[in-house]
Write a protein that holds these residues in place. Structure first.
Motif, PDB file in Angstrom:
ATOM      1  N   MET A  93       0.836  -1.200   0.000  1.00  0.00           N
ATOM      2  CA  MET A  93       0.000   0.000   0.000  1.00  0.00           C
ATOM      3  C   MET A  93       0.873   1.254   0.000  1.00  0.00           C
ATOM      4  N   PRO A  94       0.554   2.204  -0.852  1.00  0.00           N
ATOM      5  CA  PRO A  94       1.396   3.392  -0.963  1.00  0.00           C
ATOM      6  C   PRO A  94       1.203   4.406   0.166  1.00  0.00           C
ATOM      7  N   ARG A  95       0.064   4.370   0.852  1.00  0.00           N
ATOM      8  CA  ARG A  95      -0.234   5.343   1.904  1.00  0.00           C
ATOM      9  C   ARG A  95      -0.781   4.622   3.140  1.00  0.00           C
ATOM     10  N   TRP A  96      -0.526   5.197   4.297  1.00  0.00           N
ATOM     11  CA  TRP A  96      -0.937   4.599   5.564  1.00  0.00           C
ATOM     12  C   TRP A  96      -2.446   4.457   5.677  1.00  0.00           C
ATOM     13  N   TYR A  97      -3.209   5.398   5.125  1.00  0.00           N
ATOM     14  CA  TYR A  97      -4.668   5.360   5.273  1.00  0.00           C
ATOM     15  C   TYR A  97      -5.325   4.280   4.403  1.00  0.00           C
ATOM     16  N   LEU A  98      -4.557   3.648   3.534  1.00  0.00           N
ATOM     17  CA  LEU A  98      -5.068   2.527   2.735  1.00  0.00           C
ATOM     18  C   LEU A  98      -4.752   1.175   3.368  1.00  0.00           C
ATOM     19  N   ALA A  99      -4.014   1.172   4.457  1.00  0.00           N
ATOM     20  CA  ALA A  99      -3.523  -0.070   5.052  1.00  0.00           C
ATOM     21  C   ALA A  99      -4.620  -1.005   5.542  1.00  0.00           C
ATOM     22  N   ALA A 100      -5.758  -0.470   5.939  1.00  0.00           N
ATOM     23  CA  ALA A 100      -6.831  -1.320   6.477  1.00  0.00           C
ATOM     24  C   ALA A 100      -7.658  -1.997   5.382  1.00  0.00           C
ATOM     25  N   LEU A 101      -7.580  -1.524   4.154  1.00  0.00           N
ATOM     26  CA  LEU A 101      -8.391  -2.111   3.078  1.00  0.00           C
ATOM     27  C   LEU A 101      -8.065  -3.576   2.783  1.00  0.00           C
ATOM     28  N   PRO A 102      -6.793  -3.951   2.591  1.00  0.00           N
ATOM     29  CA  PRO A 102      -6.525  -5.359   2.260  1.00  0.00           C
ATOM     30  C   PRO A 102      -7.026  -6.362   3.307  1.00  0.00           C
ATOM     31  N   PRO A 103      -6.791  -6.148   4.608  1.00  0.00           N
ATOM     32  CA  PRO A 103      -7.308  -7.126   5.562  1.00  0.00           C
ATOM     33  C   PRO A 103      -8.833  -7.243   5.526  1.00  0.00           C
ATOM     34  N   ILE A 104      -9.511  -6.120   5.368  1.00  0.00           N
ATOM     35  CA  ILE A 104     -10.976  -6.155   5.340  1.00  0.00           C
ATOM     36  C   ILE A 104     -11.461  -6.886   4.090  1.00  0.00           C
ATOM     37  N   LEU A 105     -10.944  -6.512   2.935  1.00  0.00           N
ATOM     38  CA  LEU A 105     -11.430  -7.090   1.678  1.00  0.00           C
ATOM     39  C   LEU A 105     -11.036  -8.557   1.501  1.00  0.00           C
ATOM     40  N   VAL A 106      -9.777  -8.877   1.774  1.00  0.00           N
ATOM     41  CA  VAL A 106      -9.328 -10.268   1.599  1.00  0.00           C
ATOM     42  C   VAL A 106     -10.064 -11.194   2.564  1.00  0.00           C
ATOM     43  N   ASN A 107     -10.146 -10.787   3.822  1.00  0.00           N
ATOM     44  CA  ASN A 107     -10.853 -11.623   4.794  1.00  0.00           C
ATOM     45  C   ASN A 107     -12.339 -11.735   4.469  1.00  0.00           C
ATOM     46  N   ALA A 108     -12.950 -10.652   3.971  1.00  0.00           N
ATOM     47  CA  ALA A 108     -14.370 -10.694   3.616  1.00  0.00           C
ATOM     48  C   ALA A 108     -14.636 -11.627   2.436  1.00  0.00           C
ATOM     49  N   LEU A 109     -13.665 -11.757   1.543  1.00  0.00           N
ATOM     50  CA  LEU A 109     -13.832 -12.660   0.396  1.00  0.00           C
ATOM     51  C   LEU A 109     -13.583 -14.123   0.750  1.00  0.00           C
ATOM     52  N   ILE A 110     -12.626 -14.380   1.628  1.00  0.00           N
ATOM     53  CA  ILE A 110     -12.217 -15.757   1.905  1.00  0.00           C
ATOM     54  C   ILE A 110     -12.957 -16.381   3.084  1.00  0.00           C
ATOM     55  N   LEU A 111     -13.101 -15.650   4.188  1.00  0.00           N
ATOM     56  CA  LEU A 111     -13.589 -16.276   5.419  1.00  0.00           C
ATOM     57  C   LEU A 111     -15.077 -16.614   5.453  1.00  0.00           C
ATOM     58  N   PRO A 112     -16.008 -15.725   5.086  1.00  0.00           N
ATOM     59  CA  PRO A 112     -17.424 -16.110   5.163  1.00  0.00           C
ATOM     60  C   PRO A 112     -17.782 -17.381   4.386  1.00  0.00           C
ATOM     61  N   PRO A 113     -17.272 -17.576   3.164  1.00  0.00           N
ATOM     62  CA  PRO A 113     -17.587 -18.847   2.499  1.00  0.00           C
ATOM     63  C   PRO A 113     -16.965 -20.063   3.187  1.00  0.00           C
ATOM     64  N   ILE A 114     -15.766 -19.888   3.750  1.00  0.00           N
ATOM     65  CA  ILE A 114     -15.119 -21.003   4.448  1.00  0.00           C
ATOM     66  C   ILE A 114     -15.936 -21.389   5.677  1.00  0.00           C
ATOM     67  N   TRP A 115     -16.364 -20.385   6.434  1.00  0.00           N
ATOM     68  CA  TRP A 115     -17.184 -20.661   7.620  1.00  0.00           C
ATOM     69  C   TRP A 115     -18.518 -21.285   7.229  1.00  0.00           C
ATOM     70  N   ALA A 116     -19.122 -20.787   6.145  1.00  0.00           N
ATOM     71  CA  ALA A 116     -20.397 -21.344   5.683  1.00  0.00           C
ATOM     72  C   ALA A 116     -20.218 -22.808   5.281  1.00  0.00           C
ATOM     73  N   TRP A 117     -19.112 -23.105   4.614  1.00  0.00           N
ATOM     74  CA  TRP A 117     -18.833 -24.496   4.237  1.00  0.00           C
ATOM     75  C   TRP A 117     -18.683 -25.368   5.489  1.00  0.00           C
ATOM     76  N   ALA A 118     -17.982 -24.864   6.495  1.00  0.00           N
ATOM     77  CA  ALA A 118     -17.801 -25.619   7.737  1.00  0.00           C
ATOM     78  C   ALA A 118     -19.132 -25.814   8.463  1.00  0.00           C
ATOM     79  N   GLU A 119     -20.030 -24.850   8.351  1.00  0.00           N
ATOM     80  CA  GLU A 119     -21.329 -24.941   9.019  1.00  0.00           C
ATOM     81  C   GLU A 119     -22.306 -25.842   8.273  1.00  0.00           C
TER      82      GLU A 119
END
Length: 176
Positions: A93-119
């Motif tokens: 990330m080129p700027r500090w204020y963009l640093a929170a975007l990758p964790p939010i977006l990547v986790n939002a794409l990967i984790l909910p379907p994984i949890w749904a599959w486990a459930e």
């Protein structure tokens, strides 16, 4: 690419330990793996924008924390992978204020379907309902941890003069 120094190794180990302790502490209150997840340790996922050496520490800390996951090995593997990917992107990330975007977006794409599959265990209407519910409850908690707590953390760390030699200069928060 520069060599990984002893200072980098120590920083990665400290981040891994802190992530694990914060994850276990949040689990005491049912926030680390609950239906509404606010994993305080996720505030640390913004650190690679200032300290690239924090990225491997985040992955290791997440791996250790996810050993408690009620979703089992699938969360240990894919949850850790999501954190590792998000940390790597955050480093870029080129700027500090963009640093929170990758964790939010990547986790939002990967984790909910994984949890749904486990459930649910299959891709059917119940899977999509669970996936939607997981995303709806996960994203606000992740945003709170990353944008609110993580931004406060970045601002505080960028003010610490003793840490400046280890920081990436182009991503530092303004000191005013």
């Amino acid at each position: 690419m520069r060599k990984f120094s002893v200072l980098d190794l120590v920083l990665a180990a400290m981040v891994a330990a802190l992530y694990t302790v914060m994850g276990y502490f949040g689990n005491v209150f049912g926030l680390t793996f609950g239906p509404v997840q606010v994993r305080f340790a996720e505030a640390l996922t913004v650190l690679p924008v200032l300290f690239p050496a924090a990225a491997p520490g985040l992955a290791v800390g997440c791996l250790i924390t996810n050993l408690l996951s009620p979703y089992g090995p699938v969360d240990v593997i894919f949850g850790t992978l999501a954190t590792a990917i998000a940390a790597w992107i955050t480093m870029k990330m080129p700027r500090w204020y963009l640093a929170a975007l990758p964790p939010i977006l990547v986790n939002a794409l990967i984790l909910p379907p994984i949890w749904a599959w486990a459930e649910v265990g299959a891709v059917n209407p119940a899977f999509w309902t669970a996936c939607g519910f997981n995303a709806l409850t996960f994203i606000p908690g992740e945003a709170l941890a990353c944008y609110v707590l993580g931004t406060v953390l970045l601002k505080a760390l960028s003010q610490a003069r003793v840490l400046r030699p280890a920081m990436r200069r182009e991503a530092q928060a303004p000191t005013a």
